[in-house]
Design a protein around this motif. Structure first.
Motif, PDB file in Angstrom:
ATOM      1  N   SER A  38       0.925  -1.307   0.077  1.00 10.77           N
ATOM      2  CA  SER A  38      -0.229  -0.058  -0.098  1.00 10.77           C
ATOM      3  C   SER A  38       0.757   1.306  -0.013  1.00 10.77           C
ATOM      4  N   ALA A  39       0.313   2.352  -0.415  1.00  9.24           N
ATOM      5  CA  ALA A  39       1.018   3.651  -0.754  1.00  9.24           C
ATOM      6  C   ALA A  39       0.917   4.252   0.857  1.00  9.24           C
ATOM      7  N   PRO A  40       2.217   4.881   1.217  1.00  8.49           N
ATOM      8  CA  PRO A  40       2.203   5.424   2.522  1.00  8.49           C
ATOM      9  C   PRO A  40       1.303   6.607   2.711  1.00  8.49           C
ATOM     10  N   ARG A  41       0.784   6.757   3.976  1.00 10.79           N
ATOM     11  CA  ARG A  41      -0.190   7.749   4.271  1.00 10.79           C
ATOM     12  C   ARG A  41       0.476   8.762   4.749  1.00 10.79           C
ATOM     13  N   ASP A  42       0.785   9.746   3.970  1.00  9.23           N
ATOM     14  CA  ASP A  42       1.327  11.019   4.318  1.00  9.23           C
ATOM     15  C   ASP A  42       0.556  12.390   3.900  1.00  9.23           C
ATOM     16  N   ASP A  43       1.153  13.538   4.067  1.00 10.32           N
ATOM     17  CA  ASP A  43       0.484  14.408   3.493  1.00 10.32           C
ATOM     18  C   ASP A  43       0.816  15.090   2.258  1.00 10.32           C
ATOM     19  N   SER A  44       1.110  14.253   1.581  1.00 10.80           N
ATOM     20  CA  SER A  44       1.345  14.369  -0.034  1.00 10.80           C
ATOM     21  C   SER A  44       0.157  13.959  -0.820  1.00 10.80           C
ATOM     22  N   ALA A  45      -0.657  13.222  -0.279  1.00 14.65           N
ATOM     23  CA  ALA A  45      -2.017  12.868  -0.985  1.00 14.65           C
ATOM     24  C   ALA A  45      -3.050  12.975   0.076  1.00 14.65           C
ATOM     25  N   TYR A  46      -3.494  14.111   0.573  1.00 15.68           N
ATOM     26  CA  TYR A  46      -4.335  14.157   1.562  1.00 15.68           C
ATOM     27  C   TYR A  46      -5.759  14.348   1.017  1.00 15.68           C
ATOM     28  N   PRO A  47      -7.010  13.404   1.160  1.00 16.91           N
ATOM     29  CA  PRO A  47      -7.941  13.578   0.819  1.00 16.91           C
ATOM     30  C   PRO A  47      -8.939  14.635   1.669  1.00 16.91           C
ATOM     31  N   LEU A  48      -9.521  15.582   0.712  1.00 15.10           N
ATOM     32  CA  LEU A  48     -10.211  16.641   1.518  1.00 15.10           C
ATOM     33  C   LEU A  48     -11.654  16.738   1.428  1.00 15.10           C
ATOM     34  N   LEU A  49     -12.321  16.446   0.232  1.00 13.93           N
ATOM     35  CA  LEU A  49     -13.656  16.430   0.069  1.00 13.93           C
ATOM     36  C   LEU A  49     -14.202  15.665  -1.194  1.00 13.93           C
ATOM     37  N   ALA A  50     -15.364  15.020  -1.266  1.00 16.43           N
ATOM     38  CA  ALA A  50     -15.845  14.443  -2.283  1.00 16.43           C
ATOM     39  C   ALA A  50     -16.037  15.419  -3.547  1.00 16.43           C
ATOM     40  N   LEU A  72       1.351  28.706   6.357  1.00 17.53           N
ATOM     41  CA  LEU A  72       0.825  29.607   7.037  1.00 17.53           C
ATOM     42  C   LEU A  72      -0.468  29.305   7.426  1.00 17.53           C
ATOM     43  N   GLY A  73      -0.662  29.525   8.660  1.00 20.80           N
ATOM     44  CA  GLY A  73      -1.804  29.275   9.366  1.00 20.80           C
ATOM     45  C   GLY A  73      -1.932  27.999   9.891  1.00 20.80           C
ATOM     46  N   GLU A  74      -0.689  27.229   9.937  1.00 19.37           N
ATOM     47  CA  GLU A  74      -0.720  26.193  10.800  1.00 19.37           C
ATOM     48  C   GLU A  74      -0.580  26.253  12.138  1.00 19.37           C
ATOM     49  N   VAL A  75      -1.581  25.322  12.762  1.00 21.00           N
ATOM     50  CA  VAL A  75      -1.327  25.662  14.394  1.00 21.00           C
ATOM     51  C   VAL A  75      -1.047  24.222  14.968  1.00 21.00           C
ATOM     52  N   ASP A  76      -0.355  24.284  16.060  1.00 16.76           N
ATOM     53  CA  ASP A  76      -0.034  22.990  16.774  1.00 16.76           C
ATOM     54  C   ASP A  76      -0.836  22.889  18.026  1.00 16.76           C
ATOM     55  N   ARG A  77      -1.818  21.770  18.102  1.00 17.88           N
ATOM     56  CA  ARG A  77      -2.437  21.605  19.193  1.00 17.88           C
ATOM     57  C   ARG A  77      -2.533  20.202  19.696  1.00 17.88           C
ATOM     58  N   ASP A  78      -1.834  19.889  20.871  1.00 16.27           N
ATOM     59  CA  ASP A  78      -1.675  18.770  21.401  1.00 16.27           C
ATOM     60  C   ASP A  78      -0.854  17.721  20.608  1.00 16.27           C
ATOM     61  N   GLU A  79       0.162  18.051  20.001  1.00 17.69           N
ATOM     62  CA  GLU A  79       0.688  17.204  19.079  1.00 17.69           C
ATOM     63  C   GLU A  79       0.252  16.899  17.720  1.00 17.69           C
ATOM     64  N   GLN A  80      -0.856  17.890  17.308  1.00 17.45           N
ATOM     65  CA  GLN A  80      -1.612  17.582  16.292  1.00 17.45           C
ATOM     66  C   GLN A  80      -1.312  19.165  15.312  1.00 17.45           C
ATOM     67  N   HIS A  81      -1.333  18.837  14.139  1.00 18.03           N
ATOM     68  CA  HIS A  81      -0.901  19.986  13.351  1.00 18.03           C
ATOM     69  C   HIS A  81      -2.085  20.457  12.335  1.00 18.03           C
ATOM     70  N   GLY A  82      -2.910  21.594  13.033  1.00 14.98           N
ATOM     71  CA  GLY A  82      -4.295  21.676  12.419  1.00 14.98           C
ATOM     72  C   GLY A  82      -3.863  22.625  11.288  1.00 14.98           C
ATOM     73  N   LEU A  83      -4.684  22.607  10.171  1.00 17.80           N
ATOM     74  CA  LEU A  83      -4.784  23.913   9.188  1.00 17.80           C
ATOM     75  C   LEU A  83      -6.190  23.853   8.515  1.00 17.80           C
ATOM     76  N   THR A  84      -6.473  25.114   8.038  1.00 19.55           N
ATOM     77  CA  THR A  84      -7.716  25.422   7.311  1.00 19.55           C
ATOM     78  C   THR A  84      -7.275  25.784   6.071  1.00 19.55           C
ATOM     79  N   VAL A  85      -8.104  25.162   5.176  1.00 19.19           N
ATOM     80  CA  VAL A  85      -7.798  25.343   3.560  1.00 19.19           C
ATOM     81  C   VAL A  85      -9.079  25.639   3.029  1.00 19.19           C
ATOM     82  N   VAL A  86      -9.178  26.318   1.729  1.00 22.05           N
ATOM     83  CA  VAL A  86     -10.389  26.675   1.195  1.00 22.05           C
ATOM     84  C   VAL A  86     -10.194  25.778  -0.317  1.00 22.05           C
ATOM     85  N   VAL A  87     -11.491  25.050  -0.303  1.00 21.87           N
ATOM     86  CA  VAL A  87     -11.532  24.159  -1.607  1.00 21.87           C
ATOM     87  C   VAL A  87     -12.663  24.766  -2.379  1.00 21.87           C
ATOM     88  N   ALA A  88     -12.082  25.001  -3.596  1.00 20.94           N
ATOM     89  CA  ALA A  88     -13.145  25.713  -4.741  1.00 20.94           C
ATOM     90  C   ALA A  88     -13.148  25.005  -5.876  1.00 20.94           C
TER      91      ALA A  88
END
Length: 163
Positions: A38-50, A72-88
């Motif tokens: 199987s392909a590795p699960r990393d941030d190079s192929a992150y599924p966002l929306l249908a 830009l806008g990446e936040v660290d919370r409890d060892e997790q890296h959150g990010l908000t993006v716009v999908v259009a």
């Protein structure tokens, strides 16, 4: 009259135990192969929306990245890296744009308006990340792909400018 019932029961019980052990052994042998193919699960192929959901219009999507990328806008919370993006969806059905929902000018989160993205200082961008004023920088954009009815983004290599 010959009584064979107890011997038959013992034989079936032994066969059942052997069958369970055989299935367990096959599972132990096959499982490592599944993970090695199987392909590795990393941030190079992150599924966002249908794609059907993305076609409905621009959306703010909050995600949790596997690794920190210094975006830009990446936040660290409890060892997790959150990010908000716009999908259009791009005009003419040419695919999809994914841009960071963080202002490079005002250092604040972007809000989704009817026809643009705006920051806390009144700067505005198109949904594709292109600035509406020529002196503003573009938003941080990410390469996208569409597979199996879903929009994927590569968060390991942001593009130099918005599409």
């Amino acid at each position: 009259m010959i009584e064979r019932a107890p011997a038959d029961l013992r034989r079936y019980a032994v066969l059942a135990v052997l069958a369970v052990l055989a299935v367990f052994a096959v599972t132990l042998l096959v499982r490592p192969f599944i993970f090695s193919w199987s392909a590795p699960r990393d941030d190079s192929a992150y599924p966002l929306l249908a794609t059907a959901e993305a076609d409905a219009g621009p959306r703010l999507v909050e995600i949790v990245l596997n690794d920190a990328h210094g975006l830009l806008g990446e936040v660290d919370r409890d060892e997790q890296h959150g990010l908000t993006v716009v999908v259009a969806p791009l005009p003419g059905g040419e695919g999809y744009s994914v841009v960071g929902a963080w202002s490079p000018v005002g250092d604040c989160a972007l809000t989704l308006a009817a026809d643009r993205l705006t920051d806390c200082d009144g700067h505005a961008w198109t949904f594709g990340g292109v600035p509406l004023r020529t002196d503003d920088p573009p938003l941080q954009a990410f390469p996208t792909s569409e597979r199996n009815g879903a929009v994927f983004a590569d968060f390991t290599s942001p593009m130099d400018s918005a599409p």
